[in-house]
Design a protein around this motif. Structure first.
Motif, PDB file in Angstrom:
ATOM      1  N   ASP A   1      36.106 -48.675  71.992  1.00 51.27           N
ATOM      2  CA  ASP A   1      34.898 -49.142  72.561  1.00 51.27           C
ATOM      3  C   ASP A   1      34.492 -48.562  73.876  1.00 51.27           C
ATOM      4  O   ASP A   1      33.598 -48.189  74.242  1.00 51.27           O
ATOM      5  N   LEU A   2      35.644 -48.771  74.714  1.00 49.62           N
ATOM      6  CA  LEU A   2      35.635 -48.462  76.078  1.00 49.62           C
ATOM      7  C   LEU A   2      35.318 -47.060  76.246  1.00 49.62           C
ATOM      8  O   LEU A   2      34.691 -46.548  77.381  1.00 49.62           O
ATOM      9  N   LEU A   3      35.970 -46.231  75.473  1.00 51.58           N
ATOM     10  CA  LEU A   3      35.672 -44.772  75.740  1.00 51.58           C
ATOM     11  C   LEU A   3      34.321 -44.450  75.569  1.00 51.58           C
ATOM     12  O   LEU A   3      33.896 -43.575  76.316  1.00 51.58           O
ATOM     13  N   LEU A   4      33.512 -44.977  75.030  1.00 54.25           N
ATOM     14  CA  LEU A   4      32.273 -44.794  74.392  1.00 54.25           C
ATOM     15  C   LEU A   4      31.517 -45.361  75.758  1.00 54.25           C
ATOM     16  O   LEU A   4      30.239 -44.708  76.071  1.00 54.25           O
ATOM     17  N   CYS A   5      31.680 -46.609  76.025  1.00 54.85           N
ATOM     18  CA  CYS A   5      30.590 -47.106  77.090  1.00 54.85           C
ATOM     19  C   CYS A   5      31.151 -46.765  78.642  1.00 54.85           C
ATOM     20  O   CYS A   5      30.322 -46.801  79.394  1.00 54.85           O
ATOM     21  N   HIS A   6      32.254 -45.811  78.688  1.00 57.31           N
ATOM     22  CA  HIS A   6      32.376 -45.131  79.930  1.00 57.31           C
ATOM     23  C   HIS A   6      32.431 -43.728  79.884  1.00 57.31           C
ATOM     24  O   HIS A   6      32.208 -43.044  78.780  1.00 57.31           O
ATOM     25  N   ARG A   7      32.187 -42.990  81.072  1.00 56.23           N
ATOM     26  CA  ARG A   7      31.867 -41.426  80.846  1.00 56.23           C
ATOM     27  C   ARG A   7      33.158 -40.589  81.492  1.00 56.23           C
ATOM     28  O   ARG A   7      32.989 -39.637  81.680  1.00 56.23           O
ATOM     29  N   LEU A   8      34.253 -41.065  81.154  1.00 51.96           N
ATOM     30  CA  LEU A   8      35.355 -40.575  81.507  1.00 51.96           C
ATOM     31  C   LEU A   8      35.570 -39.616  80.293  1.00 51.96           C
ATOM     32  O   LEU A   8      35.430 -39.791  79.236  1.00 51.96           O
ATOM     33  N   HIS A   9      36.413 -38.359  80.718  1.00 48.29           N
ATOM     34  CA  HIS A   9      36.725 -37.296  79.739  1.00 48.29           C
ATOM     35  C   HIS A   9      38.403 -37.461  79.338  1.00 48.29           C
ATOM     36  O   HIS A   9      38.952 -37.411  80.208  1.00 48.29           O
ATOM     37  N   ILE A  10      38.742 -37.318  78.028  1.00 47.06           N
ATOM     38  CA  ILE A  10      40.241 -37.108  77.590  1.00 47.06           C
ATOM     39  C   ILE A  10      40.514 -35.718  78.100  1.00 47.06           C
ATOM     40  O   ILE A  10      40.008 -34.983  77.720  1.00 47.06           O
ATOM     41  N   MET A  11      41.522 -35.917  79.035  1.00 48.15           N
ATOM     42  CA  MET A  11      42.308 -34.431  79.224  1.00 48.15           C
ATOM     43  C   MET A  11      43.714 -34.406  78.943  1.00 48.15           C
ATOM     44  O   MET A  11      44.248 -33.231  79.249  1.00 48.15           O
ATOM     45  N   GLY A  12      44.273 -35.398  78.131  1.00 46.49           N
ATOM     46  CA  GLY A  12      45.549 -35.105  77.788  1.00 46.49           C
ATOM     47  C   GLY A  12      46.138 -36.293  77.058  1.00 46.49           C
ATOM     48  O   GLY A  12      45.376 -37.425  76.833  1.00 46.49           O
ATOM     49  N   GLU A  13      47.077 -36.263  76.394  1.00 45.67           N
ATOM     50  CA  GLU A  13      47.682 -37.297  75.629  1.00 45.67           C
ATOM     51  C   GLU A  13      49.246 -37.488  75.946  1.00 45.67           C
ATOM     52  O   GLU A  13      49.912 -36.604  76.229  1.00 45.67           O
ATOM     53  N   VAL A  14      49.842 -38.843  75.517  1.00 48.33           N
ATOM     54  CA  VAL A  14      51.267 -38.820  76.072  1.00 48.33           C
ATOM     55  C   VAL A  14      51.712 -39.974  74.823  1.00 48.33           C
ATOM     56  O   VAL A  14      50.917 -40.769  74.406  1.00 48.33           O
TER      57      VAL A  14
ATOM     58  N   PRO B   1      22.824 -38.352  64.027  1.00 50.41           N
ATOM     59  CA  PRO B   1      21.800 -38.462  64.886  1.00 50.41           C
ATOM     60  C   PRO B   1      22.605 -38.463  66.326  1.00 50.41           C
ATOM     61  O   PRO B   1      21.646 -38.726  67.617  1.00 50.41           O
ATOM     62  N   PHE B   2      23.775 -38.751  66.523  1.00 51.61           N
ATOM     63  CA  PHE B   2      24.544 -38.858  67.953  1.00 51.61           C
ATOM     64  C   PHE B   2      25.842 -38.291  67.672  1.00 51.61           C
ATOM     65  O   PHE B   2      26.496 -38.633  66.946  1.00 51.61           O
ATOM     66  N   LEU B   3      26.261 -37.479  68.685  1.00 46.81           N
ATOM     67  CA  LEU B   3      27.620 -36.559  68.726  1.00 46.81           C
ATOM     68  C   LEU B   3      28.104 -36.341  69.983  1.00 46.81           C
ATOM     69  O   LEU B   3      27.110 -36.080  70.931  1.00 46.81           O
ATOM     70  N   ARG B   4      29.334 -37.020  70.447  1.00 50.08           N
ATOM     71  CA  ARG B   4      29.734 -36.648  71.452  1.00 50.08           C
ATOM     72  C   ARG B   4      31.042 -36.462  71.546  1.00 50.08           C
ATOM     73  O   ARG B   4      32.136 -36.787  70.903  1.00 50.08           O
ATOM     74  N   VAL B   5      31.618 -35.236  72.549  1.00 47.32           N
ATOM     75  CA  VAL B   5      32.910 -34.842  72.541  1.00 47.32           C
ATOM     76  C   VAL B   5      33.694 -35.605  73.616  1.00 47.32           C
ATOM     77  O   VAL B   5      33.324 -35.801  74.778  1.00 47.32           O
ATOM     78  N   LEU B   6      34.477 -36.235  73.324  1.00 50.30           N
ATOM     79  CA  LEU B   6      35.251 -37.260  73.994  1.00 50.30           C
ATOM     80  C   LEU B   6      36.341 -36.587  75.060  1.00 50.30           C
ATOM     81  O   LEU B   6      36.499 -37.098  76.136  1.00 50.30           O
ATOM     82  N   GLY B   7      36.823 -35.319  74.522  1.00 53.03           N
ATOM     83  CA  GLY B   7      37.587 -34.599  75.227  1.00 53.03           C
ATOM     84  C   GLY B   7      38.276 -33.503  74.443  1.00 53.03           C
ATOM     85  O   GLY B   7      38.653 -33.721  73.073  1.00 53.03           O
ATOM     86  N   CYS B   8      38.689 -32.642  74.996  1.00 47.16           N
ATOM     87  CA  CYS B   8      39.495 -31.235  74.335  1.00 47.16           C
ATOM     88  C   CYS B   8      40.718 -31.127  75.260  1.00 47.16           C
ATOM     89  O   CYS B   8      40.471 -30.879  76.551  1.00 47.16           O
ATOM     90  N   TYR B   9      41.764 -31.199  74.834  1.00 47.68           N
ATOM     91  CA  TYR B   9      43.189 -31.438  75.570  1.00 47.68           C
ATOM     92  C   TYR B   9      44.614 -30.899  74.896  1.00 47.68           C
ATOM     93  O   TYR B   9      44.200 -30.943  73.539  1.00 47.68           O
ATOM     94  N   PRO B  10      45.228 -30.566  75.755  1.00 45.46           N
ATOM     95  CA  PRO B  10      46.588 -29.950  75.050  1.00 45.46           C
ATOM     96  C   PRO B  10      47.207 -31.123  74.262  1.00 45.46           C
ATOM     97  O   PRO B  10      47.162 -32.371  74.626  1.00 45.46           O
ATOM     98  N   MET B  11      47.704 -30.901  72.954  1.00 42.02           N
ATOM     99  CA  MET B  11      48.568 -31.750  72.066  1.00 42.02           C
ATOM    100  C   MET B  11      49.685 -31.855  72.660  1.00 42.02           C
ATOM    101  O   MET B  11      50.428 -31.195  73.042  1.00 42.02           O
ATOM    102  N   GLU B  12      50.148 -33.346  72.759  1.00 38.71           N
ATOM    103  CA  GLU B  12      51.692 -33.395  73.179  1.00 38.71           C
ATOM    104  C   GLU B  12      52.618 -33.181  71.792  1.00 38.71           C
ATOM    105  O   GLU B  12      52.253 -33.685  70.779  1.00 38.71           O
ATOM    106  N   THR B  13      53.268 -32.197  72.192  1.00 39.48           N
ATOM    107  CA  THR B  13      53.939 -31.751  70.936  1.00 39.48           C
ATOM    108  C   THR B  13      55.451 -32.374  70.929  1.00 39.48           C
ATOM    109  O   THR B  13      56.393 -31.930  70.100  1.00 39.48           O
ATOM    110  N   SER B  14      56.071 -32.824  71.951  1.00 37.89           N
ATOM    111  CA  SER B  14      57.320 -33.388  72.043  1.00 37.89           C
ATOM    112  C   SER B  14      57.280 -34.962  72.388  1.00 37.89           C
ATOM    113  O   SER B  14      56.369 -35.368  73.021  1.00 37.89           O
ATOM    114  N   LEU B  15      58.362 -35.404  72.019  1.00 37.87           N
ATOM    115  CA  LEU B  15      58.764 -37.039  72.218  1.00 37.87           C
ATOM    116  C   LEU B  15      59.429 -37.129  73.586  1.00 37.87           C
ATOM    117  O   LEU B  15      60.328 -36.293  73.941  1.00 37.87           O
TER     118      LEU B  15
END
Ligand SMILES: O=C(O)C(=O)C[C@]1(C(=O)O)C=C[C@@H](O)C=C1
Length: 381
Positions: A160-173, A367-381
């Protein structure tokens, strides 16, 4: 400003997940021809303006020279031209960035921030809302946010917070959280009557705690539980938290890896004020959110835009639209349907034509579409 130690950022909480509140946040200064299709989607706004409209005074070499920026420079000190690699900050980059996270030092969220940026300065915050605001107000450069874990799935509040703020996803861990049982020095496991921790950590060590036969008490975060037990000298209380929390708050580790599932993983998102430039030389993932009109097979048709292009989906989540919960009133004014937002992660970069055409196709039916982010996939643990 940077906050250290147990100083924690906090603000009043207010948020709605109504997409109509979103304001256009088009990326500026990234006006190379192949970026446009995707960056317009970051705003979630159907009305499109050209990037040039938003960039009336583009910096040019002539401007710089006339301002004297290139005067008296020897060849060796000339600035290197920027490349895509300079603009794309990926996790594991060692620059000293400030990263906001929810909890106290020693929490798993802080561990995730340190995994992504080993030399970062971490900015502890009280609430998830504060984690976003710290970045929006430039108190932090990036935020780290838990989004799902392998035992109980999605952390809905953060969707829910990802949608009501305007930050972009730039990575995952992805973090394997090794849960430990901690207590004050000198205290033995048999002396414990209760164990405090974050509800998720307690739930994930349910088998171990049931065998101990202790009461469990929920606390905001694992490190907060450690700090509470240590600072109040609670001799009857244990804590489920990290080995790092034990070190920070002077507790002893009574048992290691007490989680029911040894491979217990939490996935965190790294958020920033600006999106990164999508690439194709490493595996990328894209996260989007959209709504659909009511009708038979609409979700099936929406998902088919990915299937028909051989794009793998890694996650699908639906959340109620809180500001517009119901639609399709019948003649008597009775609501017939709940309205949902759909969150999808798919394995493709927005720099790939197949991803751009899939989103173009999806946009025709949403009716509504937003890209939250496009980011490198975490491929290792
Ligand atoms: O409390 C913490 O230490 C956190 O970082 C939060 C959190 C969560 O939100 O799920 C993260 C991972 C742990 O499994 C438990 C809790």
């Amino acid at each position: 400003m940077a906050l250290k130690g147990s100083a924690v950022l906090t603000w009043g909480d207010s948020c709605s997940n109504n997409p109509s509140r979103l304001v256009s946040n088009r990326v500026k200064n990234l006006n190379t021809a192949n970026n446009f299709v995707c960056f317009d989607w970051f705003s979630g706004n159907r009305a499109t303006k050209s990037v040039e409209d938003e960039n009336p005074a583009k910096p040019t070499i002539e401007n710089h020279v006339s301002k004297g920026l290139y005067q008296d420079l020897s060849l060796t000190s000339l600035p290197k031209p920027l490349t895509v690699a300079d603009l794309t900050v990926t996790p594991n980059n060692d620059t000293k960035v400030r990263i906001s996270f929810k909890g106290l030092p020693g929490s798993y969220s802080e561990e995730a921030a340190l995994k992504a940026y080993p030399k970062c300065e971490t900015v502890p915050c009280n609430e998830f809302e504060d984690v976003f605001k710290a970045v929006e107000l430039w108190l932090a450069d990036k935020a780290v946010l838990p989004i799902e874990n392998s035992s109980s799935g999605s952390i809905h509040r953060n969707y829910d917070l990802l949608l009501c703020h305007r930050l972009h996803i730039m990575g995952e861990v992805q973090l394997v959280s090794d849960l430990c049982l901690l207590a004050l020095p000198g205290i033995r496991t048999e002396q414990l009557k209760r164990v405090l921790s974050h509800p998720q950590a307690l739930a994930s060590s349910d088998v171990f705690l049931s065998k101990l036969g202790v009461a469990v008490e929920n606390v905001e975060d694992t490190a907060g539980a450690a700090q509470y037990v240590a600072s109040n000298g609670l001799m009857d209380a244990g804590v489920i938290a990290s080995a790092r929390a034990a070190e920070i708050y002077g507790l002893n580790i009574l048992a290691n890896r007490v989680q029911d599932d040894p491979g217990y993983i939490t996935r965190f998102l790294v958020l920033a004020r600006d999106p990164i430039i999508p690439r194709i030389d490493v595996p990328f993932k894209t996260s989007i959110v959209f709504t659909l009109d009511e009708g038979p097979g609409v979700l099936f048709k929406a998902l088919a835009v990915f299937a028909s292009r051989e794009i793998n989906l890694t996650k699908i989540e639906s959340r109620p639209q809180r500001k517009k919960p119901l639609s399709a009133l019948d003649n008597f004014g009775n609501a017939k349907y709940f309205d949902y937002l759909f969150y999808i992660d798919f394995e493709a970069s927005m720099a790939e034509p197949r991803a751009q055409s899939a989103l173009g196709h999806l946009q025709e039916m949403t009716p509504f579409l937003r890209v939250l982010g496009c980011y490198p996939m975490e491929t290792s643990l």
